[in-house]
Design an enzyme around this catalytic site. Sequence first.
Site, PDB file in Angstrom:
ATOM      1  N   GLY A   9      14.121 -10.555  50.457  1.00  0.00           N
ATOM      2  CA  GLY A   9      12.956 -11.532  50.688  1.00  0.00           C
ATOM      3  C   GLY A   9      13.293 -12.857  50.869  1.00  0.00           C
ATOM      4  N   THR A  11      13.601 -14.416  53.582  1.00  0.00           N
ATOM      5  CA  THR A  11      13.265 -15.459  54.928  1.00  0.00           C
ATOM      6  C   THR A  11      12.136 -16.203  54.539  1.00  0.00           C
ATOM      7  OG1 THR A  11      11.786 -13.457  55.336  1.00  0.00           O
ATOM      8  CG2 THR A  11      14.210 -13.695  56.555  1.00  0.00           C
ATOM      9  N   ARG A  35      13.237 -10.488  59.438  1.00  0.00           N
ATOM     10  CA  ARG A  35      13.220 -11.702  60.424  1.00  0.00           C
ATOM     11  C   ARG A  35      14.326 -12.334  60.804  1.00  0.00           C
ATOM     12  NH1 ARG A  35       7.598 -14.369  58.422  1.00  0.00           N
ATOM     13  NH2 ARG A  35       8.562 -13.372  56.321  1.00  0.00           N
ATOM     14  N   ASN A  85      13.149  -9.560  44.845  1.00  0.00           N
ATOM     15  CA  ASN A  85      12.178 -10.464  45.302  1.00  0.00           C
ATOM     16  C   ASN A  85      11.199  -9.975  46.550  1.00  0.00           C
ATOM     17  OD1 ASN A  85      10.801 -13.160  45.630  1.00  0.00           O
ATOM     18  ND2 ASN A  85      11.744 -13.115  47.762  1.00  0.00           N
ATOM     19  N   TYR A 151      -2.209  -3.755  44.376  1.00  0.00           N
ATOM     20  CA  TYR A 151      -1.124  -4.494  44.324  1.00  0.00           C
ATOM     21  C   TYR A 151      -0.754  -4.775  42.719  1.00  0.00           C
ATOM     22  CZ  TYR A 151       1.447  -8.950  44.221  1.00  0.00           C
ATOM     23  OH  TYR A 151       2.396 -10.116  44.168  1.00  0.00           O
ATOM     24  N   GLY A 182       2.462 -16.933  38.502  1.00  0.00           N
ATOM     25  CA  GLY A 182       0.948 -16.790  38.820  1.00  0.00           C
ATOM     26  C   GLY A 182       1.046 -17.491  40.316  1.00  0.00           C
ATOM     27  N   LEU A 183       0.018 -18.117  40.768  1.00  0.00           N
ATOM     28  CA  LEU A 183      -0.210 -18.601  41.960  1.00  0.00           C
ATOM     29  C   LEU A 183       1.013 -19.547  42.383  1.00  0.00           C
ATOM     30  CD1 LEU A 183      -4.035 -19.071  41.087  1.00  0.00           C
ATOM     31  CD2 LEU A 183      -2.989 -17.464  43.232  1.00  0.00           C
TER      32      LEU A 183
END
Length: 250
Positions: A9, A11, A35, A85, A151, A182-183
């Site tokens: 992950g 990209t 990608r 990731n 999720y 978190g976010l």
Amino acid sequence: MKKTAFITGATSGIGREIAREFAKNSLRLILCGRRQERLDKLQTELSAHTEVHTLNFDVRDKEKVATAVASLPENFQTIDILINNAGNAHGLDPIQTGSIDDWDAMLDINVKGLLYVSNAIIPQMVERNAGHIINIGSTAGKEVYPNGNVYCASKHAVDALNQGMRLDLNAHGIRVGAINPGLVETEFSDVRFKGNTERAEKVYQGYQPLTPKDIAEIAYFIVSRPPHVNVADLMVMCTAQASSTIVKKS
Ligand code: NDP
Ligand code: 8X3
């Protein structure tokens, strides 16, 4: 000798910033994603700092994962650090109306994909009795929030796998730990809301969320600890966030 890190992950978002942080600190990099244009661009950017190899595969395709890892040139074959990731949320719906395709995507990518990549890399770490694995979990792997059902289940599975890997690989001196953010403002919500930019942007409005760089700096801190130190399980939230459902917004 410089260590080599394998980042899935890479990209976008957290993975891309970990790649940049590791490159700045001269780690050699194997960058993965689907990608190709982005992989090429990042390779060009980071090659000024370190050696970079890219691999294009979908983590859901176990044969492609195995072939990609087997295709590594000799000078990239020894992997010291694995950053698991790659992952995303797909949808945010109550369980009674959730989409089965979204459920498949989350479980296939976040759980099974992480396992396929781990399966391709762990044996060489076991053989050398050395290695360091960081699993990117989430606060969603520590608690469940409304409409987060699958999720959250996928990230609870990552939490369990992080613990399981640590137990099973203990005899081999392999460090295993998780970062549970978190976010974080990335493309995460664009993917979750399937390109509904307005809805995605709202997730990060009215407070200061974490940035991918915040997570990347933590990842480098973890991999740069001396060999006897294993950060086993780390949770990090922005100051405005107290839990998945409590975020102080202006
Ligand atoms: P982004 O959407 O910005 O990045 C996701 C990355 O995962 C991309 O590089 C994408 O690459 C890769 N990826 C997705 N699906 C696949 C697939 N099938 N095969 C291979 N690679 C894939 O999101 P984040 O950076 O935020 O997410 C990274 C991780 O962090 C995820 O595991 C996420 O669950 C976790 N996380 C995120 C948080 C947040 O708030 N943003 C908080 C807590 C955890 P490509 O599309 O090129 O394949
Ligand atoms: C991403 C954080 O709260 O959107 O894992 O699930 S959250």
